[in-house]
Write a protein that holds these residues in place. Structure first.
Motif, PDB file in Angstrom:
ATOM      1  N   LEU A 188     -56.369  -9.180  -6.367  1.00  0.00           N
ATOM      2  CA  LEU A 188     -57.526  -9.871  -5.785  1.00  0.00           C
ATOM      3  C   LEU A 188     -58.382  -8.910  -4.966  1.00  0.00           C
ATOM      4  CD1 LEU A 188     -55.751 -13.225  -5.006  1.00  0.00           C
ATOM      5  CD2 LEU A 188     -57.590 -12.848  -6.662  1.00  0.00           C
ATOM      6  N   HIS A 189     -57.760  -7.947  -4.325  1.00  0.00           N
ATOM      7  CA  HIS A 189     -58.524  -6.932  -3.586  1.00  0.00           C
ATOM      8  C   HIS A 189     -59.336  -6.082  -4.551  1.00  0.00           C
ATOM      9  CE1 HIS A 189     -58.896  -2.912  -1.547  1.00  0.00           C
ATOM     10  NE2 HIS A 189     -59.475  -3.698  -0.666  1.00  0.00           N
ATOM     11  N   ALA A 190     -58.690  -5.641  -5.619  1.00  0.00           N
ATOM     12  CA  ALA A 190     -59.402  -4.805  -6.603  1.00  0.00           C
ATOM     13  C   ALA A 190     -60.517  -5.586  -7.293  1.00  0.00           C
ATOM     14  CB  ALA A 190     -58.411  -4.258  -7.630  1.00  0.00           C
ATOM     15  N   PRO A 214     -56.701   0.183   8.072  1.00  0.00           N
ATOM     16  CA  PRO A 214     -58.022   0.176   7.440  1.00  0.00           C
ATOM     17  C   PRO A 214     -57.946   0.017   5.925  1.00  0.00           C
ATOM     18  CG  PRO A 214     -57.431   2.399   8.171  1.00  0.00           C
ATOM     19  CD  PRO A 214     -56.343   1.489   8.650  1.00  0.00           C
ATOM     20  N   CYS A 215     -58.883  -0.756   5.367  1.00  0.00           N
ATOM     21  CA  CYS A 215     -58.991  -0.888   3.911  1.00  0.00           C
ATOM     22  C   CYS A 215     -59.371   0.467   3.337  1.00  0.00           C
ATOM     23  CB  CYS A 215     -60.058  -1.929   3.589  1.00  0.00           C
ATOM     24  SG  CYS A 215     -60.583  -1.896   1.858  1.00  0.00           S
ATOM     25  N   PRO A 216     -58.650   0.953   2.351  1.00  0.00           N
ATOM     26  CA  PRO A 216     -58.951   2.285   1.794  1.00  0.00           C
ATOM     27  C   PRO A 216     -60.291   2.322   1.052  1.00  0.00           C
ATOM     28  CG  PRO A 216     -57.167   1.238   0.563  1.00  0.00           C
ATOM     29  CD  PRO A 216     -57.474   0.346   1.732  1.00  0.00           C
ATOM     30  N   VAL A 217     -60.859   1.160   0.747  1.00  0.00           N
ATOM     31  CA  VAL A 217     -62.142   1.130   0.038  1.00  0.00           C
ATOM     32  C   VAL A 217     -63.306   1.142   1.021  1.00  0.00           C
ATOM     33  CG1 VAL A 217     -63.619  -0.243  -1.499  1.00  0.00           C
ATOM     34  CG2 VAL A 217     -61.164  -0.040  -1.967  1.00  0.00           C
ATOM     35  N   CYS A 218     -63.263   0.283   2.052  1.00  0.00           N
ATOM     36  CA  CYS A 218     -64.445   0.111   2.919  1.00  0.00           C
ATOM     37  C   CYS A 218     -64.172   0.417   4.380  1.00  0.00           C
ATOM     38  CB  CYS A 218     -64.976  -1.311   2.781  1.00  0.00           C
ATOM     39  SG  CYS A 218     -63.911  -2.526   3.580  1.00  0.00           S
ATOM     40  N   GLY A 219     -62.914   0.553   4.787  1.00  0.00           N
ATOM     41  CA  GLY A 219     -62.619   0.881   6.176  1.00  0.00           C
ATOM     42  C   GLY A 219     -62.464  -0.319   7.096  1.00  0.00           C
ATOM     43  N   TYR A 239     -55.537  -9.293   2.881  1.00  0.00           N
ATOM     44  CA  TYR A 239     -56.805  -9.149   2.172  1.00  0.00           C
ATOM     45  C   TYR A 239     -57.772  -8.379   3.053  1.00  0.00           C
ATOM     46  CZ  TYR A 239     -58.631 -12.567   5.408  1.00  0.00           C
ATOM     47  OH  TYR A 239     -59.027 -13.184   6.560  1.00  0.00           O
ATOM     48  N   CYS A 240     -58.874  -7.927   2.452  1.00  0.00           N
ATOM     49  CA  CYS A 240     -59.913  -7.243   3.216  1.00  0.00           C
ATOM     50  C   CYS A 240     -61.139  -8.151   3.272  1.00  0.00           C
ATOM     51  CB  CYS A 240     -60.273  -5.921   2.556  1.00  0.00           C
ATOM     52  SG  CYS A 240     -61.776  -5.216   3.257  1.00  0.00           S
ATOM     53  N   PRO A 241     -61.547  -8.577   4.485  1.00  0.00           N
ATOM     54  CA  PRO A 241     -62.702  -9.483   4.591  1.00  0.00           C
ATOM     55  C   PRO A 241     -63.975  -8.877   3.967  1.00  0.00           C
ATOM     56  CG  PRO A 241     -61.515  -9.406   6.670  1.00  0.00           C
ATOM     57  CD  PRO A 241     -60.917  -8.348   5.800  1.00  0.00           C
ATOM     58  N   THR A 242     -64.270  -7.628   4.233  1.00  0.00           N
ATOM     59  CA  THR A 242     -65.501  -7.045   3.691  1.00  0.00           C
ATOM     60  C   THR A 242     -65.478  -7.013   2.168  1.00  0.00           C
ATOM     61  OG1 THR A 242     -65.912  -5.733   5.661  1.00  0.00           O
ATOM     62  CG2 THR A 242     -66.918  -4.935   3.621  1.00  0.00           C
ATOM     63  N   CYS A 243     -64.371  -6.595   1.583  1.00  0.00           N
ATOM     64  CA  CYS A 243     -64.282  -6.493   0.126  1.00  0.00           C
ATOM     65  C   CYS A 243     -64.183  -7.870  -0.548  1.00  0.00           C
ATOM     66  CB  CYS A 243     -63.065  -5.680  -0.297  1.00  0.00           C
ATOM     67  SG  CYS A 243     -63.181  -3.926   0.070  1.00  0.00           S
ATOM     68  N   GLN A 244     -63.593  -8.850   0.114  1.00  0.00           N
ATOM     69  CA  GLN A 244     -63.187 -10.060  -0.609  1.00  0.00           C
ATOM     70  C   GLN A 244     -63.797 -11.371  -0.129  1.00  0.00           C
ATOM     71  OE1 GLN A 244     -58.823  -8.464  -0.352  1.00  0.00           O
ATOM     72  NE2 GLN A 244     -58.825 -10.146  -1.822  1.00  0.00           N
TER      73      GLN A 244
END
Ligand SMILES: [Zn+2]
Length: 293
Positions: free
Chosen positions: A190-192, A252-257, A272-277
């Motif tokens: 779901l993150h990807a 930190p999320c490795p995609v967006c921090g 989960y990552c709020p910014t990404c998802q």
């Protein structure tokens, strides 16, 4: 908990080590783990391992047909949450005594090597079955399609999701719907896919479904490739190192921090990552808000 990629790697590692070896004996150290009684485990004695297989998160050791004309037997294991398989080049000569330790079942080969199925804690959840047909294991008979099977296409996934008014997170980890994905890889998928875990399955557009399908297959294939060739003992660390959000709340999320967050889900928690998802918005913890009311 080992999921599809780890069980796939365990099956490959075990095939490499055990195929061609003759089982001297199989001993249960914790009787509750053995879910079948006929045939008895002694039916394995003297049989040669010919292959291994995986069904969802189930690991299958296949033995040859017995010389008396008996059927091929499958020693099938589900490692549950905390079970593990430990290969040993030299096992003690004495059969294990039932007791309180982590050992649940030991298989010893004629050359003295073998493996232990272990699980910490007094209440063991790992399960062992000895059957002539893997479909006799209820959890295997009930499995949904395997996402690494070539027949699992975007159309298959669309069919699975259509009309399902349930959260996508729950759908992905339901073994009866799709086989092999658990709590960790559903978070990763779901993150990807940049998708909220609470999104309703039926609300996905056909583009969303096609992307989710590609991410499911890609994420699992990547994890299988990372695990390939690793011995059982190194798989847990490899799985952990490869995860981007699962088990990483506060990091930190490795995609967006952004900071990876956690929210309760069913009997556990998801990350989960709020910014990404979720468009930057943290998900409401329903269990918590229910408690506060
Ligand atoms: Zn992110």
């Amino acid at each position: 908990m080992p999921e599809l990629p780890e069980v796939e790697a365990l099956a490959a590692d075990l095939r490499e080590r055990a195929a061609g070896r003759v089982i001297e004996r199989a001993d249960v150290a914790e009787f509750a783990v053995l879910k079948t009684y006929n045939p008895a485990l002694t039916a394995l004695h003297g049989r040669t391992i010919t292959a291994t297989a995986r069904y969802g998160k189930f690991l299958d050791l296949v033995t040859e047909r017995d010389p008396g004309g008996g059927p091929v037997l499958h020693l099938i294991t589900h490692l549950a949450r905390a079970g593990w398989l430990r290969w040993r080049d030299k096992l003690p000569d004495e059969p294990p005594r039932p007791g309180k330790g982590p050992l649940a079942l030991r298989v010893r080969f004629a050359d003295g090597a073998g493996f232990d199925l272990t699980e910490a804690g007094t209440r063991k959840r790992l399960a062992v079955y000895l059957v002539a047909d893997p479909m006799a294991v209820p959890g295997i008979a009930a499995l949904g399609p395997d996402p690494l099977d070539p027949s699992f296409t975007a159309a298959t996934l669309a069919q699975i999701l259509a009309g399902r008014r349930t959260q996508i997170k729950g759908v992905l980890r339901d073994q009866k719907i799709i086989a092999g994905i658990g709590n960790a890889y559903s978070d990763e998928v779901l993150h990807a896919a940049r998708m909220s875990p609470f999104r309703l399955a039926a609300s996905l557009s056909s583009e969303d479904v096609a992307e989710l399908h590609a991410v499911i297959v890609g994420t699992l294939q990547e994890a299988v490739a990372r695990s390939a060739g690793l011995a059982a003992g190194d798989l847990k660390a490899e799985k952990k190192a490869g995860l981007r959000v699962h088990g990483r709340a506060g990091q930190p999320c490795p995609v967006c921090g952004d900071t990876v967050r956690e929210v309760s889900f069913a009997d556990s928690a998801l990350q989960y990552c709020p910014t990404c998802q979720t468009g930057g918005k943290p998900l409401a913890d329903r269990r918590m808000s229910r408690l506060l009311k």
